[in-house]
Design a protein around this motif. Structure first.
Motif, PDB file in Angstrom:
ATOM      1  N   ALA A 202       0.856  -1.197   0.000  1.00  0.00           N
ATOM      2  CA  ALA A 202       0.000   0.000   0.000  1.00  0.00           C
ATOM      3  C   ALA A 202       0.882   1.234   0.000  1.00  0.00           C
ATOM      4  CB  ALA A 202      -0.887  -0.013   1.242  1.00  0.00           C
ATOM      5  N   TYR A 203       0.452   2.270  -0.668  1.00  0.00           N
ATOM      6  CA  TYR A 203       1.133   3.554  -0.544  1.00  0.00           C
ATOM      7  C   TYR A 203       0.522   4.313   0.624  1.00  0.00           C
ATOM      8  CZ  TYR A 203       3.776   3.208  -4.859  1.00  0.00           C
ATOM      9  OH  TYR A 203       4.669   2.818  -5.817  1.00  0.00           O
ATOM     10  N   ARG A 204       1.379   4.757   1.518  1.00  0.00           N
ATOM     11  CA  ARG A 204       0.924   5.503   2.686  1.00  0.00           C
ATOM     12  C   ARG A 204       1.497   6.907   2.685  1.00  0.00           C
ATOM     13  NH1 ARG A 204      -1.063   2.406   7.011  1.00  0.00           N
ATOM     14  NH2 ARG A 204      -1.077   0.203   6.448  1.00  0.00           N
ATOM     15  N   LEU A 205       0.730   7.817   3.285  1.00  0.00           N
ATOM     16  CA  LEU A 205       1.203   9.183   3.454  1.00  0.00           C
ATOM     17  C   LEU A 205       2.180   9.210   4.632  1.00  0.00           C
ATOM     18  CD1 LEU A 205       0.592  12.045   2.356  1.00  0.00           C
ATOM     19  CD2 LEU A 205      -1.045  12.295   4.224  1.00  0.00           C
ATOM     20  N   ASP A 206       3.345   9.806   4.435  1.00  0.00           N
ATOM     21  CA  ASP A 206       4.271  10.005   5.558  1.00  0.00           C
ATOM     22  C   ASP A 206       3.752  11.226   6.323  1.00  0.00           C
ATOM     23  OD1 ASP A 206       6.359  10.964   7.191  1.00  0.00           O
ATOM     24  OD2 ASP A 206       7.868  10.005   5.928  1.00  0.00           O
ATOM     25  N   MET A 207       3.060  10.955   7.411  1.00  0.00           N
ATOM     26  CA  MET A 207       2.334  12.023   8.114  1.00  0.00           C
ATOM     27  C   MET A 207       3.266  13.129   8.600  1.00  0.00           C
ATOM     28  SD  MET A 207      -0.634  13.111   8.879  1.00  0.00           S
ATOM     29  CE  MET A 207      -1.824  11.840   8.529  1.00  0.00           C
TER      30      MET A 207
ATOM     31  N   ASP B 253       0.151   7.134   9.472  1.00  0.00           N
ATOM     32  CA  ASP B 253       0.448   7.115   8.030  1.00  0.00           C
ATOM     33  C   ASP B 253      -0.707   6.434   7.278  1.00  0.00           C
ATOM     34  OD1 ASP B 253       2.760   8.296   8.798  1.00  0.00           O
ATOM     35  OD2 ASP B 253       4.080   6.629   8.254  1.00  0.00           O
ATOM     36  N   VAL B 254      -1.713   7.217   6.903  1.00  0.00           N
ATOM     37  CA  VAL B 254      -2.917   6.636   6.282  1.00  0.00           C
ATOM     38  C   VAL B 254      -2.604   6.049   4.902  1.00  0.00           C
ATOM     39  CG1 VAL B 254      -4.738   7.972   7.425  1.00  0.00           C
ATOM     40  CG2 VAL B 254      -3.521   8.941   5.466  1.00  0.00           C
ATOM     41  N   VAL B 255      -3.373   5.031   4.555  1.00  0.00           N
ATOM     42  CA  VAL B 255      -3.243   4.409   3.228  1.00  0.00           C
ATOM     43  C   VAL B 255      -3.911   5.307   2.194  1.00  0.00           C
ATOM     44  CG1 VAL B 255      -4.002   2.480   1.787  1.00  0.00           C
ATOM     45  CG2 VAL B 255      -3.219   2.049   4.109  1.00  0.00           C
ATOM     46  N   LEU B 256      -3.193   5.574   1.083  1.00  0.00           N
ATOM     47  CA  LEU B 256      -3.792   6.346  -0.013  1.00  0.00           C
ATOM     48  C   LEU B 256      -4.058   5.475  -1.236  1.00  0.00           C
ATOM     49  CD1 LEU B 256      -1.899   9.753   0.056  1.00  0.00           C
ATOM     50  CD2 LEU B 256      -3.978   9.071   1.250  1.00  0.00           C
ATOM     51  N   TRP B 257      -3.431   4.302  -1.262  1.00  0.00           N
ATOM     52  CA  TRP B 257      -3.550   3.459  -2.453  1.00  0.00           C
ATOM     53  C   TRP B 257      -3.203   2.027  -2.084  1.00  0.00           C
ATOM     54  CZ3 TRP B 257      -4.964   5.394  -7.224  1.00  0.00           C
ATOM     55  CH2 TRP B 257      -4.884   4.509  -8.308  1.00  0.00           C
ATOM     56  N   ARG B 258      -3.966   1.080  -2.562  1.00  0.00           N
ATOM     57  CA  ARG B 258      -3.631  -0.328  -2.308  1.00  0.00           C
ATOM     58  C   ARG B 258      -3.401  -1.018  -3.635  1.00  0.00           C
ATOM     59  NH1 ARG B 258      -4.791  -1.524   2.927  1.00  0.00           N
ATOM     60  NH2 ARG B 258      -6.463  -0.261   3.774  1.00  0.00           N
ATOM     61  N   SER B 259      -2.472  -1.965  -3.646  1.00  0.00           N
ATOM     62  CA  SER B 259      -2.219  -2.656  -4.912  1.00  0.00           C
ATOM     63  C   SER B 259      -3.439  -3.473  -5.340  1.00  0.00           C
ATOM     64  CB  SER B 259      -0.993  -3.560  -4.783  1.00  0.00           C
ATOM     65  OG  SER B 259      -1.115  -4.378  -3.642  1.00  0.00           O
ATOM     66  N   ASP B 260      -4.264  -3.929  -4.374  1.00  0.00           N
ATOM     67  CA  ASP B 260      -5.406  -4.773  -4.759  1.00  0.00           C
ATOM     68  C   ASP B 260      -6.725  -4.003  -4.912  1.00  0.00           C
ATOM     69  OD1 ASP B 260      -5.312  -4.318  -2.062  1.00  0.00           O
ATOM     70  OD2 ASP B 260      -6.181  -6.246  -1.507  1.00  0.00           O
TER      71      ASP B 260
END
Ligand code: GLU
Length: 297
Positions: free
Chosen positions: A162-167, A200-207
């Motif tokens: 998953a792509y996460r935001l670096d808070m 660090d919230v998820v912004l995108w998941r590969s699935d």
């Protein structure tokens, strides 16, 4: 409509009802939809309908058709076309890529189970691990800084990430304090946003591509939404939406987080609580005015 965000000055009040077609609408949705319709009507504004179907594994065309039928039955008229988020993954991806380029986002590889194990090990030794406003453990921050070679190797070989935001970096990149305006049934006035509470919230998941946070924020701006009217269960999530709006240079709506309709046992209504589904109530002979009365409008 093309996926181009325009910054407008004075604009007509624009409201949206944004259900996810992963279940039947219940009384809580009816309150949300009716309030949106009412506020659009009294302000001479527009009412849009957006189907938040990014989770393509749980959303179905049957639920989508049921939502349209329920809204029609309630007498709610919205503008066409209806926006379906699953048709716009490329648009959300462009925004993600901008954040990746600015190094505000990183790929994360721990599974839920691995995070859980790490949290349990920590809590046995050192006390409570920080949790987000929904009670989920925050993603371990030490995972932010994978060495570039290792990161690229894992990106090439790991199927699920998953792509996460670096808070921390995100908050350093914007002027603080971060606030929003709320006119709803909870705290009102100028609210101090605390996105760090989410880690660090998820912004995108590969699935299941774009996350709710990313898609909702981009779409509200793209569709020129000036008033976000939704349940108090999303009050704290607004902090993340405000952060993304500032990072991506998007317009800021006014928020109205309304009271929730609770089940008889005091719990939040869920899409599986069949007896409060609008379709079930309709079959039992209730009318749209009964629904209005039941939700207190
Ligand atoms: N799609 C979300 C839901 O069904 C609502 C999102 C919003 O109103 O911002 O809970």
């Amino acid at each position: 409509m093309s996926d181009t965000i325009r910054q407008t000055g004075e604009s007509q009040p624009t409201f949206r009802f944004a259900p996810s077609p992963n279940g039947r609408l219940h009384l809580g949705h009816a309150l949300s939809a009716l309030l949106n319709a009412e506020m659009a009507r009294t302000s001479g504004g527009r009412l849009l309908l957006r189907l938040e179907d990014i989770d393509v594994t749980r959303c179905t065309t049957e639920f989508e058709a049921a939502i349209l039928a329920d809204l029609d039955w309630l007498g709610i008229r919205h503008e066409e076309p209806v926006r379906r988020q699953s048709e716009h993954f490329g648009f959300y991806r462009q925004a993600l890529d901008r954040l990746i380029e600015r190094e505000l986002v990183y790929p994360s590889f721990l599974t839920r189970g691995e995070v859980k194990a790490r949290v349990q090990a920590y809590e046995r030794e050192a006390g409570p691990w920080p949790r987000d406003p929904d009670g989920a453990p925050l993603y371990p921050t030490e995972e932010r800084h994978l060495e570039a070679g290792e990161r690229d190797r894992r990106l090439a070989t790991t199927e699920r990430f998953a792509y996460r935001l670096d808070m921390e970096k995100a908050l350093a990149a914007i002027p603080l304090p971060l606030t929003w305006r709320d006119t709803g049934d909870g705290a009102t006035g100028l609210i101090l946003a605390d996105p760090a509470a989410w880690g660090d919230v998820v912004l995108w998941r590969s699935d299941a591509p774009a996350s709710y946070h990313l898609a909702v924020t981009l779409d509200d701006a793209l569709q020129g939404v000036t008033h976000v009217v939704r349940g108090l269960d999303l009050f704290h999530a607004t902090a993340v939406h405000r952060l993304l709006q500032v990072l991506l240079d998007l317009s800021e709506p006014i928020y109205h987080h309304h009271r929730l309709i609770l089940a008889e046992d005091g719990r939040k209504l869920s899409k599986s609580s069949g007896d409060t589904a609008l379709s079930a109530l309709r079959e039992r002979g209730l009318t749209p005015s009964d629904i209005r009365r039941l939700v207190g409008i």
